[in-house]
Each structure stands twice: as C-alpha cells, then as structure tokens.
Design a protein around this motif. Structure first.
Motif, short mmCIF file in Angstrom:
data_model
loop_
_atom_site.label_atom_id
_atom_site.label_comp_id
_atom_site.label_asym_id
_atom_site.label_seq_id
_atom_site.Cartn_x
_atom_site.Cartn_y
_atom_site.Cartn_z
N UNK A 87 0.81 -1.23 0.00
CA UNK A 87 0.00 0.00 0.00
C UNK A 87 0.84 1.27 0.00
N UNK A 88 1.90 1.33 0.78
CA UNK A 88 2.73 2.55 0.82
C UNK A 88 3.37 2.79 -0.54
N UNK A 89 3.90 1.74 -1.15
CA UNK A 89 4.54 1.86 -2.47
C UNK A 89 3.51 2.24 -3.54
N UNK A 90 2.29 1.73 -3.42
CA UNK A 90 1.25 2.03 -4.40
C UNK A 90 0.96 3.53 -4.45
N UNK A 91 1.09 4.22 -3.32
CA UNK A 91 0.78 5.66 -3.29
C UNK A 91 1.66 6.47 -4.22
N UNK A 92 2.88 6.01 -4.47
CA UNK A 92 3.80 6.77 -5.32
C UNK A 92 4.15 6.04 -6.62
N UNK A 93 3.46 4.93 -6.89
CA UNK A 93 3.75 4.14 -8.09
C UNK A 93 3.48 4.96 -9.34
N UNK A 94 4.26 4.68 -10.36
CA UNK A 94 4.07 5.32 -11.67
C UNK A 94 3.52 4.29 -12.64
N UNK A 95 2.68 4.75 -13.52
CA UNK A 95 2.10 3.87 -14.53
C UNK A 95 3.19 3.25 -15.40
N UNK A 96 3.03 2.02 -15.80
CA UNK A 96 4.00 1.44 -16.72
C UNK A 96 4.12 2.23 -18.02
N UNK A 97 3.01 2.82 -18.46
CA UNK A 97 3.05 3.59 -19.72
C UNK A 97 3.79 4.91 -19.59
N UNK A 98 4.10 5.34 -18.36
CA UNK A 98 4.87 6.58 -18.19
C UNK A 98 6.23 6.49 -18.85
N UNK A 99 6.74 5.27 -19.01
CA UNK A 99 8.04 5.09 -19.67
C UNK A 99 7.99 5.54 -21.12
N UNK A 100 6.77 5.61 -21.70
CA UNK A 100 6.62 6.01 -23.09
C UNK A 100 6.24 7.47 -23.27
N UNK A 101 5.99 8.15 -22.15
CA UNK A 101 5.53 9.53 -22.20
C UNK A 101 6.64 10.45 -22.69
N UNK A 102 6.24 11.46 -23.43
CA UNK A 102 7.18 12.48 -23.90
C UNK A 102 7.57 13.35 -22.73
N UNK A 103 8.85 13.72 -22.61
CA UNK A 103 9.23 14.64 -21.55
C UNK A 103 8.59 16.01 -21.75
N UNK A 104 8.22 16.63 -20.64
CA UNK A 104 7.59 17.95 -20.71
C UNK A 104 8.60 18.98 -21.23
N UNK A 105 8.10 19.90 -22.04
CA UNK A 105 8.97 20.97 -22.54
C UNK A 105 8.52 22.28 -21.96
N UNK A 106 9.49 23.17 -21.78
CA UNK A 106 9.18 24.48 -21.19
C UNK A 106 8.69 25.45 -22.22
#
Length: 176
Positions: free
Chosen positions: A157-176
């Motif tokens: 449960x504690x780890x689940x609170x900060x888990x990242x989606x597996x698909x986040x590995x495919x997300x484009x990095x944010x640009x400024x």
C-alpha cells in the motif's frame, strides 16, 4: 442506425473520464459474510491505493475502460455478465500459467470466472465491451485467500501511493 446507437461524431478525453464506480456502469453482486469481511480488511489495509479504473467511453452499445492495477494487486476470482476483450497497453500480468505483456490481449466470455496478477511494474489494460452496464460477481470464497490478499495489500500500500504507470516510460518529456 439501430435504436440506442450513438449518433454523431464524439471526442472523449481521458482527463474527463469518471472513475468506474462513479460512472455507475458496474454493479456489485451481493457478498457473502466471508467476502464482506475480506473486502473490509483489504480496504483497511490500503486496497484503494492499488488501482485506478476510468471509464473512457460509455455510449449506447460500447464501453471502453482503462484499468491500471499496481504491482501485486490482488484481483479476486470473479466474472461479469458481459463479454470483455482486454488489451494490455503497458506492464505485464500473469493469468494462470500465461505471462502476458504489451500488445497482448485476451477475451473473457460472459459468466467465465477469471483473475490475473499484475507484474512487478503493474499493468494497464483497456477493457472493451459491447455493453454499458455489467456486473461484478466476486467468486473468492475462502478466508485463506482474503487473509493472503490483505497481507499483500499491507505489504504494497505505501509503495502504491507513489507508483508510476508502466506507460509513463513512453511519455514524452515535458517541454518548457
């Protein structure tokens, strides 16, 4: 066009998708006393941190749900009263002896009991149904399953609170 069919072009945005229970498209069949006590124990241990389920599309004759189940989320043996085609977007799962990963899919006919276990990074699946209303019939009956599931939830449960989606590995990095 048949009665009840969607009319007109539509765009549905993920950011506007309601949570599964808020959408009101899934009914929960009555629990036995053992199941009720088991679910209560899971919730107390942090079960709600282990999944995120959103209804992306709910129009006459079609529904599309995105489910993110986090690492080791204990999904009880269950069935639904509608057919469902599952497509794995990211992450992995184990169903029986079968290991499935991205771009794999599986079909579960109405009334067929099933369960799966998300892999070490969790799993994201799309659920396609030709129904906008369906049930959840919990078939996990034994107290031993519920006790093991509650221990798994407590351990994660504690780890689940900060888990990242597996698909986040495919997300484009944010640009400024």
């Amino acid at each position: 066009m048949t009665e009840g069919s969607p009319t007109g072009f539509r765009i549905m945005r993920a950011g506007d998708a309601p949570a599964l229970m808020a959408a009101g498209c899934m009914s929960i069949e009555p629990y036995s006393d053992v199941q009720r006590a088991g679910v209560t124990a899971l919730l107390a241990a942090g079960y709600g941190e282990g999944d995120e389920v959103k209804v992306l599309c709910d129009i006459p004759g079609f529904s599309l749900t995105h489910a993110w189940l986090k690492k080791d989320y204990p999904l009880p043996l269950h069935s639904h009263d509608s057919d469902c085609l599952y497509y794995i977007v990211a992450g992995t799962l184990t169903m029986g002896t079968e290991a499935l990963g991205p771009r794999d899919s599986f079909f579960v006919p109405a009334g067929v009991p099933y369960s799966y276990r998300p892999g070490p990074d969790g799993v994201e699946v799309l659920e396609f149904r030709q129904a906008t209303q369906f049930n959840f019939l919990n078939l996990a009956k034994g107290g031993a399953w519920w006790a093991k599931a509650a221990a798994t939830v407590a351990a994660n449960a504690a780890q689940w609170k900060t888990a990242r989606r597996p698909s986040d590995a495919f997300a484009e990095p944010a640009t400024a």
